[in-house]
Design a protein around this motif. Structure first.
Motif, PDB file in Angstrom:
ATOM      1  N   GLU A 179       0.193   0.300 -12.292  1.00  0.00           N
ATOM      2  CA  GLU A 179       1.151  -0.079 -11.257  1.00  0.00           C
ATOM      3  C   GLU A 179       0.444  -0.382  -9.940  1.00  0.00           C
ATOM      4  O   GLU A 179       0.804  -1.334  -9.231  1.00  0.00           O
ATOM      5  CB  GLU A 179       2.173   1.039 -11.052  1.00  0.00           C
ATOM      6  N   LEU A 180      -0.570   0.416  -9.603  1.00  0.00           N
ATOM      7  CA  LEU A 180      -1.317   0.177  -8.360  1.00  0.00           C
ATOM      8  C   LEU A 180      -2.030  -1.174  -8.407  1.00  0.00           C
ATOM      9  O   LEU A 180      -2.041  -1.920  -7.423  1.00  0.00           O
ATOM     10  CB  LEU A 180      -2.335   1.293  -8.122  1.00  0.00           C
ATOM     11  N   ALA A 216      -1.180  -3.759 -10.028  1.00  0.00           N
ATOM     12  CA  ALA A 216      -0.212  -4.855  -9.989  1.00  0.00           C
ATOM     13  C   ALA A 216       0.499  -4.958  -8.643  1.00  0.00           C
ATOM     14  O   ALA A 216       1.242  -5.916  -8.407  1.00  0.00           O
ATOM     15  CB  ALA A 216       0.823  -4.672 -11.095  1.00  0.00           C
ATOM     16  N   SER A 217       0.285  -3.972  -7.781  1.00  0.00           N
ATOM     17  CA  SER A 217       0.958  -3.955  -6.479  1.00  0.00           C
ATOM     18  C   SER A 217      -0.056  -3.762  -5.360  1.00  0.00           C
ATOM     19  O   SER A 217      -0.239  -2.649  -4.861  1.00  0.00           O
ATOM     20  CB  SER A 217       1.996  -2.832  -6.438  1.00  0.00           C
ATOM     21  N   PRO A 218      -0.758  -4.828  -4.982  1.00  0.00           N
ATOM     22  CA  PRO A 218      -1.759  -4.693  -3.909  1.00  0.00           C
ATOM     23  C   PRO A 218      -1.094  -4.258  -2.612  1.00  0.00           C
ATOM     24  O   PRO A 218       0.100  -4.520  -2.391  1.00  0.00           O
ATOM     25  CB  PRO A 218      -2.342  -6.107  -3.806  1.00  0.00           C
ATOM     26  N   GLU A 266       0.311  -4.046   1.113  1.00  0.00           N
ATOM     27  CA  GLU A 266       0.862  -5.040   2.025  1.00  0.00           C
ATOM     28  C   GLU A 266       0.477  -4.678   3.462  1.00  0.00           C
ATOM     29  O   GLU A 266       0.214  -3.520   3.763  1.00  0.00           O
ATOM     30  CB  GLU A 266       2.389  -5.079   1.930  1.00  0.00           C
ATOM     31  N   THR A 270       7.137  -3.661   6.749  1.00  0.00           N
ATOM     32  CA  THR A 270       6.431  -4.764   6.092  1.00  0.00           C
ATOM     33  C   THR A 270       7.266  -6.033   6.212  1.00  0.00           C
ATOM     34  O   THR A 270       8.423  -5.999   6.642  1.00  0.00           O
ATOM     35  CB  THR A 270       6.203  -4.445   4.600  1.00  0.00           C
ATOM     36  N   THR A 330      -0.331  -0.882   3.829  1.00  0.00           N
ATOM     37  CA  THR A 330       0.483   0.206   3.284  1.00  0.00           C
ATOM     38  C   THR A 330      -0.365   1.065   2.360  1.00  0.00           C
ATOM     39  O   THR A 330      -1.208   0.567   1.610  1.00  0.00           O
ATOM     40  CB  THR A 330       1.672  -0.336   2.483  1.00  0.00           C
ATOM     41  N   PRO A 386      -0.693   3.491  -0.889  1.00  0.00           N
ATOM     42  CA  PRO A 386       0.046   3.722  -2.132  1.00  0.00           C
ATOM     43  C   PRO A 386       0.533   5.168  -2.200  1.00  0.00           C
ATOM     44  O   PRO A 386      -0.084   6.060  -1.608  1.00  0.00           O
ATOM     45  CB  PRO A 386      -1.002   3.447  -3.220  1.00  0.00           C
TER      46      PRO A 386
END
Length: 283
Positions: A130-131, A133-135, A137, A189, A231, A233
């Protein structure tokens, strides 16, 4: 939510109350009472505790066990009475028993194939996926002063240019709900604020305020950015339970998909068929 995901979510809350097998009954599951010669074992009390009203969760352990025992005694007492009246021979009861049996088997394979095999390593791997796939922001921390007219906003900017403190001016002049906090909006964001506002906010450097007022549906804004950062994680420990739920929902989806492929399913009611097919086609 797809049907398979919904079913998995509902199951996760009840799976803990399934009976434990494989231990010597007399040693690990002693008889605690009898009703008309029918044994009540400790395992039944455990199941009954799971069905107690949530208010019992606040009670001491022994009081919960007594409440569970009372419930089981009442159940077995009335069950014997129902048998004498042959209620167990009705079609309604037989239908219920078949459904309860199927549900218990469903829960058993869910526990054996989905819940029990999940390891801490599986959870960590899913978290890492998940990390990746979600850089992170970019987000900014900003203040603003909301005013009714462009002229008022320009006058405030002139005061800032003269060295006035932004937070103090916000407390004095802003008409927005954040005025008492010096116009503070906290971190946000892109996509969290109205487009006109964030289009300017994300061009400012930390400590910089906009030299021109910004018009939105709320009025005229004077914007200052306090900080910029990426941001962070969520920590693994903080969301590991949610990730575990996600893994189990996905594995349940795979399990039910494979199982459905092995049987013929024919929904005869036209309206139900349409609704069922629609739900299962949703991604």
């Amino acid at each position: 939510m797809r049907l398979s995901q919904l079913a998995a979510t509902l199951l996760l809350s009840s799976i803990a109350f399934m009976p434990v097998h494989g231990l010597a009954a007399d040693e690990a599951d002693p008889v605690v009472a009898t009703v008309a010669g029918v044994e009540i074992r400790a395992s039944e009390l455990k199941l009954a505790e799971g069905d107690l009203d949530p208010q019992f969760a606040q009670m001491p352990v022994e009081q919960r066990r007594v409440a569970a025992l009372a419930a089981v005694i009442d159940i077995k007492t009335l069950a014997r009475k129902a048998e004498t009246e042959k209620l167990d021979q009705t079609e309604e009861f037989k239908t219920l028993m078949q459904f309860q049996r199927d549900r218990a088997l469903h829960n058993a394979i869910f526990k054996a194939s989905v819940v029990d095999p999940v390891t801490d390593a599986d959870i960590k791997a899913r978290y890492d996926k998940e990390l990746a796939a979600s850089p992170p922001e970019e987000e900014v921390s900003a203040r603003h002063i909301l005013l009714k007219t462009e002229e008022e906003a320009k006058a405030v900017i002139a005061e800032l240019d003269a060295g006035k403190d932004f937070a103090e001016l916000a407390k004095e002049k802003s008409t927005g709900p954040s005025a008492a906090q010096g116009g503070e909006l906290g971190y946000f964001t892109k996509g969290r604020m109205v487009p006109e506002f964030e289009a300017v906010a994300f061009t400012l450097k930390a400590g910089e305020y906009a030299k021109e007022p910004v018009k939105t549906q709320f009025g005229w804004h004077v914007i200052k950015v306090e900080d910029r950062r990426e941001t962070a994680p969520p920590e693994f420990d903080a969301i590991s339970d949610q990730v575990r739920q996600l893994v189990m929902r996905e594995r349940y989806g795979d399990l039910i998909k494979a199982a459905r492929a092995e049987v013929e399913i024919d929904v005869l009611d036209p309206d139900l068929k349409t609704a069922y097919d629609t739900i299962n086609q949703q991604k």
